[in-house]
Design a protein around this motif. Structure first.
Motif, PDB file in Angstrom:
ATOM      1  N   CYS A   9       0.825  -1.219   0.000  1.00  0.00           N
ATOM      2  CA  CYS A   9       0.000   0.000   0.000  1.00  0.00           C
ATOM      3  C   CYS A   9       0.854   1.263   0.000  1.00  0.00           C
ATOM      4  O   CYS A   9       0.324   2.366  -0.020  1.00  0.00           O
ATOM      5  CB  CYS A   9      -0.953  -0.005   1.191  1.00  0.00           C
ATOM      6  N   CYS A  26       2.367  -4.282   8.242  1.00  0.00           N
ATOM      7  CA  CYS A  26       1.953  -2.914   7.921  1.00  0.00           C
ATOM      8  C   CYS A  26       0.630  -2.619   8.628  1.00  0.00           C
ATOM      9  O   CYS A  26      -0.316  -3.395   8.556  1.00  0.00           O
ATOM     10  CB  CYS A  26       1.776  -2.788   6.411  1.00  0.00           C
ATOM     11  N   CYS A  29      -2.347  -2.036   5.775  1.00  0.00           N
ATOM     12  CA  CYS A  29      -3.007  -3.081   4.983  1.00  0.00           C
ATOM     13  C   CYS A  29      -2.771  -4.486   5.525  1.00  0.00           C
ATOM     14  O   CYS A  29      -3.309  -5.449   5.027  1.00  0.00           O
ATOM     15  CB  CYS A  29      -2.544  -3.001   3.526  1.00  0.00           C
TER      16      CYS A  29
HETATM   17 ZN   LIG Z   1       0.615  -1.669   3.653  1.00  0.00          ZN
END
Ligand SMILES: [Zn+2]
Length: 218
Positions: A9, A26, A29
């Protein structure tokens, strides 16, 4: 601090220097990213390389562990190998049935014999088709970040384990499976009790385990 962007992302992620080489989820995402080497840490050629910073997958000739997620391997269950004896018997049965169906008109025997031979051919062929469908019914996909089990042909379902969360990989083989080189692969993760992913009749399951291990922080 180390700053880098998410593979998926592109969100900026910031972590402490000592997390270099480890994997980091992350927050945007949920994708698992490898934390790159910190600029502040000088690289000395003859210094022993931290095992976390080595890309064992790339060294073994597979897609690199660092970088975006890519598929490493997709394996289906075996058709013949996983049931070599039964499979051979069924093929023999079909052949005998076919020879019988040729023999009946040639030898002028009663057509009642066909009652014996026709089911041998049709039943045998049906079994082979059934086993082929069974083979397509489950597969294992190994990517650089997770192992996914796909089930079903028409209604697809899948479950997955992120490699970093794998607690244990088991390979089990019966005596006959050892001879034909197939076996069952079971993966359990730290998040849950028991075996989470399990697929039987896979060719060379030890090799699959080795490949997954390349992408685990060991
Ligand atoms: Zn991400």
């Amino acid at each position: 601090m180390i700053r880098f962007n998410c593979d998926k992302c592109d969100m900026e992620i910031e972590v402490e220097d000592d997390l270099t080489g480890t994997k980091h989820e992350c927050l945007g995402c949920g994708d698992i990213n490898r934390v790159p080497l910190a600029d502040s840490i000088p690289l000395v050629d003859d210094a022993p390389i931290n095992s976390k910073q080595r890309d064992r997958a790339a060294e073994a000739g597979f897609p690199p562990d660092f970088g975006p997620e890519t598929r490493v391997l997709l394996v289906r269950r075996c058709w013949f190998r996983s049931r070599a004896i039964r499979f051979s018997l069924v093929v023999v049965m079909i052949l005998v049935g076919l020879i019988g169906l040729i023999w009946v008109p040639i030898s002028d025997k009663s057509w009642l014999w066909a009652v014996l031979f026709v089911p041998m051919v049709l039943g045998g062929a049906g079994l082979l088709v059934w086993w082929w469908i069974d083979r397509l019914g489950a597969s294992i996909e190994i990517t650089t970040k997770r192992t996914i089990m796909h089930r079903g042909i028409f209604s697809k379902s899948s479950s997955e384990v992120v490699h970093d969360n794998i607690r244990n990989i088991q390979v089990t083989q019966t005596f006959l499976q050892r001879v034909t080189g197939v076996g069952k692969l079971g993966i359990s993760s730290s998040g849950q009790d028991g075996v989470e992913l399990q697929v039987n009749h896979l060719k060379d399951p030890d090799n699959l385990r080795k490949i997954i291990d390349l992408y685990r922080p060991l």
